[in-house]
Design a protein around this motif. Structure first.
Motif, PDB file in Angstrom:
ATOM      1  N   PHE A 103       5.075   7.084   4.281  1.00  0.00           N
ATOM      2  CA  PHE A 103       5.895   5.884   4.420  1.00  0.00           C
ATOM      3  C   PHE A 103       7.136   5.987   3.542  1.00  0.00           C
ATOM      4  O   PHE A 103       7.071   6.487   2.418  1.00  0.00           O
ATOM      5  CB  PHE A 103       5.085   4.656   4.025  1.00  0.00           C
TER       6      PHE A 103
ATOM      7  N   THR B 150       7.248   4.697   9.086  1.00  0.00           N
ATOM      8  CA  THR B 150       5.943   5.335   8.985  1.00  0.00           C
ATOM      9  C   THR B 150       5.968   6.613   9.811  1.00  0.00           C
ATOM     10  O   THR B 150       6.448   6.606  10.955  1.00  0.00           O
ATOM     11  CB  THR B 150       4.819   4.444   9.533  1.00  0.00           C
TER      12      THR B 150
ATOM     13  N   ARG C 147      -0.688   7.917   2.329  1.00  0.00           N
ATOM     14  CA  ARG C 147      -2.031   7.348   2.381  1.00  0.00           C
ATOM     15  C   ARG C 147      -2.972   8.408   2.915  1.00  0.00           C
ATOM     16  O   ARG C 147      -2.770   8.930   4.005  1.00  0.00           O
ATOM     17  CB  ARG C 147      -2.064   6.126   3.299  1.00  0.00           C
TER      18      ARG C 147
ATOM     19  N   LYS D 153      -6.198   4.988  -1.505  1.00  0.00           N
ATOM     20  CA  LYS D 153      -5.101   4.045  -1.648  1.00  0.00           C
ATOM     21  C   LYS D 153      -3.761   4.671  -1.318  1.00  0.00           C
ATOM     22  O   LYS D 153      -3.599   5.873  -1.248  1.00  0.00           O
ATOM     23  CB  LYS D 153      -5.088   3.515  -3.083  1.00  0.00           C
ATOM     24  N   LEU D 154      -2.785   3.833  -1.135  1.00  0.00           N
ATOM     25  CA  LEU D 154      -1.401   4.244  -0.938  1.00  0.00           C
ATOM     26  C   LEU D 154      -0.867   4.717  -2.284  1.00  0.00           C
ATOM     27  O   LEU D 154      -0.982   3.999  -3.280  1.00  0.00           O
ATOM     28  CB  LEU D 154      -0.599   3.048  -0.431  1.00  0.00           C
TER      29      LEU D 154
ATOM     30  N   PHE E 291       2.489   6.060  -4.341  1.00  0.00           N
ATOM     31  CA  PHE E 291       3.945   6.114  -4.305  1.00  0.00           C
ATOM     32  C   PHE E 291       4.478   7.233  -5.195  1.00  0.00           C
ATOM     33  O   PHE E 291       3.889   7.548  -6.228  1.00  0.00           O
ATOM     34  CB  PHE E 291       4.540   4.794  -4.814  1.00  0.00           C
ATOM     35  N   GLY E 292       5.630   7.776  -4.802  1.00  0.00           N
ATOM     36  CA  GLY E 292       6.393   8.644  -5.681  1.00  0.00           C
ATOM     37  C   GLY E 292       7.255   7.805  -6.612  1.00  0.00           C
ATOM     38  O   GLY E 292       7.246   6.574  -6.545  1.00  0.00           O
TER      39      GLY E 292
END
Lengths: 115, 108
Positions: free
Chosen positions: B34, B49, B91, B95-96, B98-99
């Motif tokens: 994402f 996405t 994902r 969990k998702l 993030f960078g």
């Protein structure tokens, strides 16, 4: 359509004090998330709710952080007692389903400064 | 553990100067990659996405592409209003993640 509402936008407290943040998700969104974003970093998931139930709280420091979601709508995140390293923006997000599309709707965040 | 690395950390472009942002990832069982945009003092805003290698998505001056190990966000002829931090997230089974984002500044 109203977005995700969060309050307060800003909060300054002394270490060892307590603070609470409130979130009202988009109407009809079953899933609610609290993220912590430290300056210069990406958001880190603290807790995920599906309706009233907790789906994931593996990264929530449970000795000082707590969260609840009453009646599957609003949510409150509490920190007690706060530490200096808790200074961050606390982002609330919601999604209609379990985020399968990846589309989370974020609020503007609550910026916490711990002195 | 799922990981996301974004580069560069910051990028300064002149208006109209096209470029690309990189997102490298390691994930167990990719269920989606994402892209989000975050303006100062705001929460992230969803952009795209991507689910499988070879997939591409476009929105105005932005195009996102995906390979098995990385994703690119191409910005064509950027404008000052494209200035923001661009976050990539993946994902897997959990969990998702993030960078840390790429801060983009486009000068007129």
């Amino acid at each position: 359509e109203a977005g995700v509402a969060q309050s307060p936008r800003y909060k300054i407290i002394e270490k060892r004090q307590s603070v609470a943040f409130w979130c009202n998700p988009i109407s009809g969104h079953a899933t609610l998330y609290w993220y912590q974003q430290i300056l210069g970093q990406g958001p880190k998931l603290l807790i995920q709710f599906q309706n009233n139930g907790v789906v994931d709280d593996s990264q929530l420091p449970k000795d000082r952080f707590s969260a609840e979601r009453l009646k599957g709508v609003d949510s409150t995140l509490k920190i007690q007692p706060a530490k200096l390293e808790d200074s961050a923006v606390y982002l609330c997000a919601s999604s209609f389903l379990d985020m399968r599309t990846g589309e989370l709707f974020f609020g503007e965040g609550s910026r916490l400064t711990v002195l | 553990e799922d990981q996301v690395t974004q580069s560069p950390e910051a990028l300064r472009l002149q208006e109209g100067e096209s470029s690309s942002l990189n997102c490298s990832y390691t994930v167990s069982g990719l269920r989606g990659l994402f892209w989000y945009r975050q303006d100062p003092g705001k929460g992230p805003e969803f952009l795209f996405t991507l689910y499988s290698a070879g997939e591409e998505k476009e929105k105005e001056r932005l195009k996102a592409t995906l390979t098995k190990k990385e994703s690119f966000l191409h910005i064509t002829a950027p404008k000052p209003e494209d200035s923001a931090t661009y976050l990539c997230a993946v994902r897997g089974f959990q969990k998702l993640v993030f960078g840390t984002g790429t801060r983009l500044l486009v000068s007129p």
